[in-house]
Write a protein that holds these residues in place. Structure first.
Motif, PDB file in Angstrom:
ATOM      1  N   LYS A  28       0.813  -1.152   0.056  1.00 30.19           N
ATOM      2  CA  LYS A  28      -0.010   0.129   0.037  1.00 30.19           C
ATOM      3  C   LYS A  28       0.831   1.221  -0.085  1.00 30.19           C
ATOM      4  O   LYS A  28       0.246   2.269  -0.299  1.00 30.19           O
ATOM      5  CB  LYS A  28      -0.841   0.075   1.314  1.00 30.19           C
ATOM      6  CG  LYS A  28      -2.091  -1.095   1.272  1.00 30.19           C
ATOM      7  CD  LYS A  28      -2.755  -1.128   2.310  1.00 30.19           C
ATOM      8  CE  LYS A  28      -3.732  -2.220   2.345  1.00 30.19           C
ATOM      9  NZ  LYS A  28      -4.427  -2.918   1.353  1.00 30.19           N
ATOM     10  N   ASP A  29       2.083   1.262   0.531  1.00 32.87           N
ATOM     11  CA  ASP A  29       2.761   2.386   0.571  1.00 32.87           C
ATOM     12  C   ASP A  29       4.307   2.286  -0.134  1.00 32.87           C
ATOM     13  O   ASP A  29       4.488   1.115  -0.280  1.00 32.87           O
ATOM     14  CB  ASP A  29       2.900   3.060   1.914  1.00 32.87           C
ATOM     15  CG  ASP A  29       3.541   2.268   2.917  1.00 32.87           C
ATOM     16  OD1 ASP A  29       4.021   1.148   2.486  1.00 32.87           O
ATOM     17  OD2 ASP A  29       3.639   2.380   4.148  1.00 32.87           O
ATOM     18  N   THR A  87      11.549   9.764   0.754  1.00 32.92           N
ATOM     19  CA  THR A  87       9.913   9.390   1.124  1.00 32.92           C
ATOM     20  C   THR A  87       9.396  10.029   2.448  1.00 32.92           C
ATOM     21  O   THR A  87       8.339  10.766   2.531  1.00 32.92           O
ATOM     22  CB  THR A  87       9.635   8.121   0.609  1.00 32.92           C
ATOM     23  OG1 THR A  87      10.112   7.782  -0.727  1.00 32.92           O
ATOM     24  CG2 THR A  87       8.191   8.008   0.691  1.00 32.92           C
ATOM     25  N   TYR A  92       5.365  11.885   2.839  1.00 33.90           N
ATOM     26  CA  TYR A  92       4.544  10.845   2.255  1.00 33.90           C
ATOM     27  C   TYR A  92       3.849   9.900   3.369  1.00 33.90           C
ATOM     28  O   TYR A  92       4.577   9.667   4.149  1.00 33.90           O
ATOM     29  CB  TYR A  92       5.060  10.044   1.522  1.00 33.90           C
ATOM     30  CG  TYR A  92       4.126   9.242   0.237  1.00 33.90           C
ATOM     31  CD1 TYR A  92       3.614   9.727  -1.004  1.00 33.90           C
ATOM     32  CD2 TYR A  92       3.575   7.961   0.553  1.00 33.90           C
ATOM     33  CE1 TYR A  92       2.692   9.085  -1.487  1.00 33.90           C
ATOM     34  CE2 TYR A  92       2.653   7.378   0.012  1.00 33.90           C
ATOM     35  CZ  TYR A  92       2.299   7.818  -1.115  1.00 33.90           C
ATOM     36  OH  TYR A  92       1.152   7.225  -1.743  1.00 33.90           O
ATOM     37  N   PHE A  94       2.281   6.980   5.601  1.00 29.57           N
ATOM     38  CA  PHE A  94       2.473   5.619   5.920  1.00 29.57           C
ATOM     39  C   PHE A  94       1.024   4.837   5.778  1.00 29.57           C
ATOM     40  O   PHE A  94      -0.039   5.700   5.920  1.00 29.57           O
ATOM     41  CB  PHE A  94       2.899   5.275   7.217  1.00 29.57           C
ATOM     42  CG  PHE A  94       4.327   5.640   7.417  1.00 29.57           C
ATOM     43  CD1 PHE A  94       5.364   4.553   7.131  1.00 29.57           C
ATOM     44  CD2 PHE A  94       4.748   6.710   8.036  1.00 29.57           C
ATOM     45  CE1 PHE A  94       6.648   4.893   7.125  1.00 29.57           C
ATOM     46  CE2 PHE A  94       6.197   7.029   8.231  1.00 29.57           C
ATOM     47  CZ  PHE A  94       7.338   5.957   7.662  1.00 29.57           C
ATOM     48  N   SER A  95       0.772   3.635   5.475  1.00 31.56           N
ATOM     49  CA  SER A  95      -0.515   3.138   5.506  1.00 31.56           C
ATOM     50  C   SER A  95      -0.883   2.963   6.840  1.00 31.56           C
ATOM     51  O   SER A  95      -0.041   2.948   7.834  1.00 31.56           O
ATOM     52  CB  SER A  95      -0.301   1.794   4.871  1.00 31.56           C
ATOM     53  OG  SER A  95       0.482   0.851   5.441  1.00 31.56           O
TER      54      SER A  95
END
Length: 107
Positions: A28-29, A87, A92, A94-95
């Motif tokens: 997902k991430d 990142t 950005y 995290f899930s």
């Protein structure tokens, strides 16, 4: 016999690359994706190169294969750390299932 073991190693390495490709779509991430790709590039390349060296074990090939393995292991780990760090710095997210407790000091 060495040729058969070499072909098995090449097949295992190719399978690891295939699983990493699937991981790029399933995770997902980007942090999980980076982990999958870096691990696969390290382990997969070592297996494929070792398999090829067992299939064709000439002295020149062995030297080149060892150099390729060492350079790949060094550069893949450094590249994955740099990408993950950039990142993280960019913010950005995290899930939702990722444990980020250890990263609170960096925030």
């Amino acid at each position: 016999m060495m040729g058969i073991i070499g072909q098995i190693l090449v097949g295992l390495g190719a399978g690891i690359f295939l699983l990493a490709g699937v991981g790029l779509f399933r995770f997902k991430d980007p942090y999980s994706r980076i982990s999958a790709v870096a691990t696969a590039s390290g382990v997969g390349l070592v297996l494929v190169t070792a398999g090829v060296l067992l299939i064709n074990p000439e002295p020149g090939n062995i030297v080149k294969g060892i150099i390729a393995i060492i350079l790949q292991l060094i550069t893949a780990s450094i590249a994955s750390i740099v990408i993950a760090r950039s990142t993280l710095i960019s913010g950005y997210p995290f899930s939702e299932n990722t444990d980020t407790e250890e990263l609170e000091d960096f925030g």
